[in-house]
Enzyme design. Structure first.
Site, PDB file in Angstrom:
ATOM      1  N   GLY A   1       2.849   2.467  11.056  1.00  0.00           N
ATOM      2  CA  GLY A   1       2.518   1.637  12.277  1.00  0.00           C
ATOM      3  C   GLY A   1       2.428   0.188  11.867  1.00  0.00           C
ATOM      4  O   GLY A   1       2.927  -0.859  12.298  1.00  0.00           O
ATOM      5  N   ALA A   2       1.373  -0.157  11.046  1.00  0.00           N
ATOM      6  CA  ALA A   2       1.162  -1.641  10.587  1.00  0.00           C
ATOM      7  C   ALA A   2       0.302  -1.583   9.164  1.00  0.00           C
ATOM      8  O   ALA A   2      -0.224  -0.521   8.688  1.00  0.00           O
ATOM      9  CB  ALA A   2       0.357  -2.386  11.616  1.00  0.00           C
ATOM     10  N   MET A   3       0.323  -2.754   8.712  1.00  0.00           N
ATOM     11  CA  MET A   3      -0.313  -2.816   7.490  1.00  0.00           C
ATOM     12  C   MET A   3      -1.178  -4.168   7.183  1.00  0.00           C
ATOM     13  O   MET A   3      -1.126  -5.259   7.842  1.00  0.00           O
ATOM     14  CB  MET A   3       0.573  -3.039   6.443  1.00  0.00           C
TER      15      MET A   3
ATOM     16  N   GLU B   1       0.874  -1.073   0.019  1.00  0.00           N
ATOM     17  CA  GLU B   1       0.206   0.011  -0.043  1.00  0.00           C
ATOM     18  C   GLU B   1       0.843   1.077  -0.021  1.00  0.00           C
ATOM     19  O   GLU B   1       1.748   1.280   0.712  1.00  0.00           O
ATOM     20  CB  GLU B   1      -0.746  -0.148   1.086  1.00  0.00           C
TER      21      GLU B   1
ATOM     22  N   GLU C   1      -5.884  -2.808  12.476  1.00  0.00           N
ATOM     23  CA  GLU C   1      -5.554  -3.764  11.430  1.00  0.00           C
ATOM     24  C   GLU C   1      -6.654  -4.997  11.229  1.00  0.00           C
ATOM     25  O   GLU C   1      -6.968  -5.423  10.193  1.00  0.00           O
ATOM     26  CB  GLU C   1      -4.058  -4.236  11.521  1.00  0.00           C
TER      27      GLU C   1
ATOM     28  N   ASN D   1      -2.742  -6.403   5.398  1.00  0.00           N
ATOM     29  CA  ASN D   1      -2.643  -7.086   4.376  1.00  0.00           C
ATOM     30  C   ASN D   1      -3.383  -8.509   4.775  1.00  0.00           C
ATOM     31  O   ASN D   1      -3.512  -9.023   5.459  1.00  0.00           O
ATOM     32  CB  ASN D   1      -1.297  -7.862   3.951  1.00  0.00           C
TER      33      ASN D   1
ATOM     34  N   GLU E   1      -9.921   4.097   5.785  1.00  0.00           N
ATOM     35  CA  GLU E   1      -9.298   4.541   6.980  1.00  0.00           C
ATOM     36  C   GLU E   1     -10.114   5.392   7.850  1.00  0.00           C
ATOM     37  O   GLU E   1      -9.886   5.256   9.224  1.00  0.00           O
ATOM     38  CB  GLU E   1      -7.889   5.356   6.392  1.00  0.00           C
TER      39      GLU E   1
ATOM     40  N   HIS F   1      -9.677  -3.761   9.776  1.00  0.00           N
ATOM     41  CA  HIS F   1      -9.586  -3.530   8.066  1.00  0.00           C
ATOM     42  C   HIS F   1      -9.916  -4.767   7.418  1.00  0.00           C
ATOM     43  O   HIS F   1     -10.373  -4.448   6.306  1.00  0.00           O
ATOM     44  CB  HIS F   1      -8.121  -3.393   7.700  1.00  0.00           C
TER      45      HIS F   1
HETATM   46  N1  TRP Z   1      -3.214   1.024   5.645  1.00  0.00           N
HETATM   47  C1  TRP Z   1      -2.504   1.087   6.689  1.00  0.00           C
HETATM   48  C2  TRP Z   1      -3.170   1.343   8.024  1.00  0.00           C
HETATM   49  O1  TRP Z   1      -3.718   2.688   8.294  1.00  0.00           O
HETATM   50  C3  TRP Z   1      -1.355   2.228   6.517  1.00  0.00           C
HETATM   51  C4  TRP Z   1      -0.043   1.966   6.040  1.00  0.00           C
HETATM   52  C5  TRP Z   1       0.884   1.132   6.570  1.00  0.00           C
HETATM   53  C6  TRP Z   1       0.722   2.577   4.899  1.00  0.00           C
HETATM   54  N2  TRP Z   1       1.999   1.033   5.707  1.00  0.00           N
HETATM   55  C7  TRP Z   1       1.798   2.067   4.665  1.00  0.00           C
HETATM   56  C8  TRP Z   1       0.182   3.700   4.148  1.00  0.00           C
HETATM   57  C9  TRP Z   1       2.749   2.210   3.802  1.00  0.00           C
HETATM   58  C10 TRP Z   1       0.973   3.981   3.193  1.00  0.00           C
HETATM   59  C11 TRP Z   1       2.353   3.278   2.891  1.00  0.00           C
HETATM   60  O2  TRP Z   1      -3.388   0.426   8.812  1.00  0.00           O
HETATM   61 ZN    ZN Z   2      -5.706   1.792   8.435  1.00  0.00          ZN
END
Ligand code: TRP
Ligand code: ZN
Length: 864
Positions: free
Chosen positions: A262-264, A123, A299, A266, A321, A302
């Site tokens: 912070g985190a992602m 992302e 997360e 996936n 978001e 999401h």
């Molecule tokens: N979607 C992630 C969140 O809000 C945000 C995020 C994590 C992100 N890593 C990133 C956005 C790198 C842009 C680039 O939980």
């Molecule tokens: Zn988010």
């Protein structure tokens, strides 16, 4: 060489549906540090009637081969960051082989090596650094992923379920994954490494067993229980409050040290910044515990709001978001203190978001023009976005809001949709007209509300005249639909029933025009009004409230948030009046007495009392001025803090002594430590002999909250003991970089004139690393945000330090550079000398060869 082209902007209005669908994506990774081979097999279906070319995105890829059904394709071009393939049939399987270099990828986007492990971040548009693809969120495919790697990477992870594994002929191994849910490329993830794993299970309310697995660097297992416990709480909460269950058989979280955010989220495989996962009592503070719980929740949430229903295009980012932040805020509030969570959220709004909204990067929560998408993961899209969802929740009520959520999923599960689709579901399910409300999505800037009150003794009628004014940077804005919550208090502090002409009135007023009057009758004497209760809309409120009224609200308002808010207003008023007239040199006896009552009686939530005793931050105060009087704010807050410390020193000693700390993480233990920390903060500024005793005691405890509160109190009070404490901490924690980040942040707060040299010297510290965003933010981010006096030095040396750093980061990690640039964005709000010195740093960047798109977009806007 051709001259560098000016970065191109994308516009919301230009959205076009994709001309091809990718129905299925098969990926094979042959992992090698410098040459990873990626084979992509895309099942394509033409979606238009014309013979338009297929346009794929790709950055920093070496194309090895391109074929359909075994036959090499010749009719293609690579133009900039696009691969254009002509004359493809209606349906086909396109095979693309590319090579990439994870080891040299310092951008932390795409596939990169992080502390010995391979990991991905896709992302928003990082997938195009992995292979050529339609890298846009409205192209949804099922994925099969095969990972081949050396056995020194025992764990090979991707989204979905593991379906196969084995050895290869050359002594390496492979694992194959299948994700049954269609997803856009930004939710793809791959991790390969040698981790310790904490496993657990969760049974959903419909009785399905889900395997939970948390992967961390070797030796970190003792820091994993809190994150897993948070995950299970989040899973249960989402079932109870939103009726949403998890949908795969396994949920994995991997902690990595090098991460931009912070985190992602996936699908099935979250990747976390290690600082947002790892915690135990020795190494993490209570605040860290809270952050981890809320990000793990975020997360997880999401999975439905973002993954099952995703965004049509990146302009719709707030669709997932804003909504997911709202959900994580509600999670934290339901399982913890609602008032404190609200206070934290509102602080973010009033400081960071309002200033973004008033500055050159101002954008609506649904932006209309973007150069670099990474620049739009902002407090506006996230936090103002969450406030917009919260306002709908206020207008609809919980029950109708949940009906709206049900309808949203019923209509859009498995789709990529828009913010309009969300609002339609809310309004269709509830019958509430949200037409005007939708302006919140397209207008930027913070609306101002001017409120006048009148009371008619003859008719016992009380009236509020509410005017909404467009923000000064957005004069064309049309009136918004604003839910304006109020409470009226009588002289005894009782809440008055709202009625008018015999009819009961709701406490949420619907403000929809430029000027509106709301009346209430049957009121005996002039009431004290709590306005914009709970911060029911993200607005700036101007009102003529007296100190006596504010003290009344602080004592009696039913909303703890509004009690705190009144307290903030009291301090703000005092600071402003002293700045405009230096003879007003102290806080009034009434204010001091109100604080004394709070600290002596300790009634209610102790953590709230701690908040009520804090002077507003520099940023909060700065927001009150058009031109920020840096030196004056520093001086006045210093004087006030010293006054509180001196006049209440006995109370602080007694309070500190009375608080028991059982060392647990229960809400009451956390609240106890928060109040102890507050006492220590003030006591460190006094001559009380107990101060040093308490500081030493806390600094030597094995609880990081206490240790840090001692160090921070000593540093901020310039107490000489700080030097011993800091050097002891360094030798004790050098082996743990996450703990050292706390030390770097303390070092950044040094207020002496050698602060800048000190930071430059710390660049050489064995734990420091320019390529690690956590280190850079801990040291330089803390400096530029919190060491106000030194960052804003009159000689511009503070700005120069940041300018030098940005030039360096531009080449290593543009995304991090761009986030670090933020303090310069408000350069116009300072006095001439300071704003010129900041501008000079922005100009240095503008003149830089190889300026990244990320920095270009912000620098250009700042200088415009
Ligand atoms: N979607 C992630 C969140 O809000 C945000 C995020 C994590 C992100 N890593 C990133 C956005 C790198 C842009 C680039 O939980
Ligand atoms: Zn988010």
């Amino acid at each position: 060489m051709t001259a560098p082209t000016k970065p191109q902007a994308q516009y919301l209005k230009d959205y076009k549906a994709p001309n091809f669908l990718i129905e299925h994506t098969e990926l094979t990774f042959d992992l090698q540090p410098l040459t990873t081979r990626v084979t992509a097999l895309l099942t394509l279906q033409r979606a238009d009637n014309n013979n338009t070319p297929l346009v794929l995105d790709g950055i920093d890829l070496r194309l090895v081969s391109l074929s359909v059904g075994g036959a090499a394709i010749t009719d293609y071009q690579i133009v900039g960051e696009q691969l254009i393939i002509n004359n493809l049939p209606e349906q086909c399987q396109l095979s693309i082989v590319t090579e990439i270099s994870p080891q040299t990828n310092t951008s932390l986007e795409g596939l990169y090596l992080s502390g010995g492990a391979y990991c991905t971040q896709c992302e928003a548009q990082g997938f195009r650094k992995i292979t050529y693809y339609m890298d846009r969120p409205d192209v949804l495919a099922t994925f099969d992923v095969t990972i081949i790697a050396d056995k020194k990477y025992p764990q090979l992870l991707s989204n979905g379920n593991q379906v196969d594994s084995g050895e290869t002929q050359d002594g390496r191994h492979f694992v194959k994954w299948q994700d049954p849910f269609k997803k856009p490329s930004y939710l793809f993830a791959l991790v390969a490494g040698d981790f310790d794993v904490l496993k657990d299970t969760y049974t959903t309310k419909s009785g399905r067993d889900v395997e939970l697995a948390l992967f961390v660097d070797k030796g970190n297992l003792s820091k994993t229980p809190h994150a897993i416990a948070s995950l299970k709480k989040a899973m249960q909460w989402d079932e109870e409050r939103f009726n949403l269950e998890y949908d795969l058989d396994i949920y994995m979280i991997v902690a990595v040290d090098f991460f931009n955010m912070g985190a992602m989220e996936n699908k099935g495989l979250n990747v976390f910044n290690s600082k947002c996962v790892l915690a135990n009592q020795e190494t993490a503070t209570d605040k860290d515990y809270h952050t981890i719980e809320s990000i793990v929740g975020h997360e997880y949430f999401h999975n439905w709001t973002g993954n099952r229903v995703t965004c049509r295009d990146w302009f719709q980012l707030s669709l997932k978001e804003g909504l997911t932040v709202f959900r994580d805020q509600e999670f934290s509030s339901d399982i913890g203190s609602r008032a404190l969570n609200r206070i934290d959220a509102v602080k973010v709004m009033r400081t960071h978001q309002f200033s973004e909204d008033a500055g050159p990067m101002a954008h609506p929560i649904r932006p209309e023009k973007v150069i670099e998408m990474n620049n739009f993961y902002t407090v506006t899209v996230y936090d103002k976005g969450a406030e917009v969802i919260r306002m709908m929740h206020t207008l609809l009520g919980e029950e109708s809001f949940q009906k709206g959520m049900d309808l949203y999923f019923e209509r859009h599960d498995g789709q990529a949709v828009t913010c309009d689709d969300f609002v339609s579901a809310m309004s269709d399910a509830s019958g509430v007209d949200l037409q005007q409300f939708k302006r919140w999505y397209s207008q930027s800037g913070t609306p101002r509300l001017n409120v006048e009150q009148s009371f008619d003794n003859d008719t016992n009628t009380y009236s509020l005249i509410i005017k909404q004014c467009a923000p000064s940077n957005q004069p064309e804005n049309k009136p918004l639909h604003i839910p304006f919550a109020i409470e009226l208090l009588d002289a005894n502090g009782q809440s008055i029933e709202l009625e008018y002409k015999g009819e009961k009135q709701d406490h949420v007023l619907n403000v929809t025009s430029k000027i509106q009057t709301f009346s209430f009758d049957n009121i005996a004497t002039k009431p004290v009004a709590v306005l914009l209760e709970d911060f029911s809309a993200p607005c700036i409120l101007t009102q003529q409230t007296t100190q006596t009224e504010l003290l009344h609200i602080m004592r009696f308002a039913r909303s703890d948030f509004s009690r705190w808010d009144a307290q903030q207003q009291l301090f703000i008023k005092a600071v402003k009046s002293q700045i405009s007239d230096a003879s007003n040199s102290a806080l009034s006896a009434d204010i001091i007495n109100a604080l004394r009552v709070l600290i002596s009686t300790k009634e209610g939530d102790l953590a709230l009392i701690a908040e009520l005793l804090k002077i507003p931050s520099f940023d909060t105060l700065a927001a009150e001025f058009d031109v920020i009087p840096v030196d004056e704010i520093i001086k006045v807050t210093h004087t006030f803090e010293q006054q509180i410390a001196d006049e209440l020193s006995d109370e602080f000693v007694n309070c500190y002594n009375s608080l028991q700390d059982d060392g647990s993480v229960s809400a009451s233990a956390v609240a106890n430590r928060a109040l102890k920390q507050l006492c220590l903060h003030y006591l460190a500024k006094t001559q009380k002999t107990e101060a040093i005793t308490f500081i030493n005691e806390a600094a030597n405890s094995n609880n990081m909250t206490n240790v840090l509160s001692a160090l921070s109190a000593a540093v901020k009070a310039l107490n000489p003991i700080q030097h011993t404490l800091l050097s002891h901490f360094d030798s004790q924690w050098r082996h743990d970089v996450l703990v050292m980040d706390k030390w770097f942040a303390l070092q950044a707060m040094q207020s002496g004139n050698d602060a800048i040299d000190n930071i430059k010297a710390l660049y050489e510290h064995p734990c420091f690393d320019f390529s690690n965003p956590n280190r850079v933010r801990a040291l330089v981010g803390s400096f530029s945000h919190f060491n106000t006096a030194q960052f804003h030095r009159a000689d511009g040396k503070g700005y120069e330090l940041l300018g030098d750093l940005l030039i360096k980061l531009n080449a290593i990690n543009p995304q991090n550079a761009s986030r670090m640039l933020t303090p310069f964005m408000s350069w116009k709000r300072y006095d001439d000398a300071r704003s010129q010195a900041m501008k000079q740093q922005l100009q240095r960047l503008a003149d830089l060869d190889g300026l990244s798109d990320d920095l270009y977009e912000k620098v250009e806007k700042a200088l415009a």
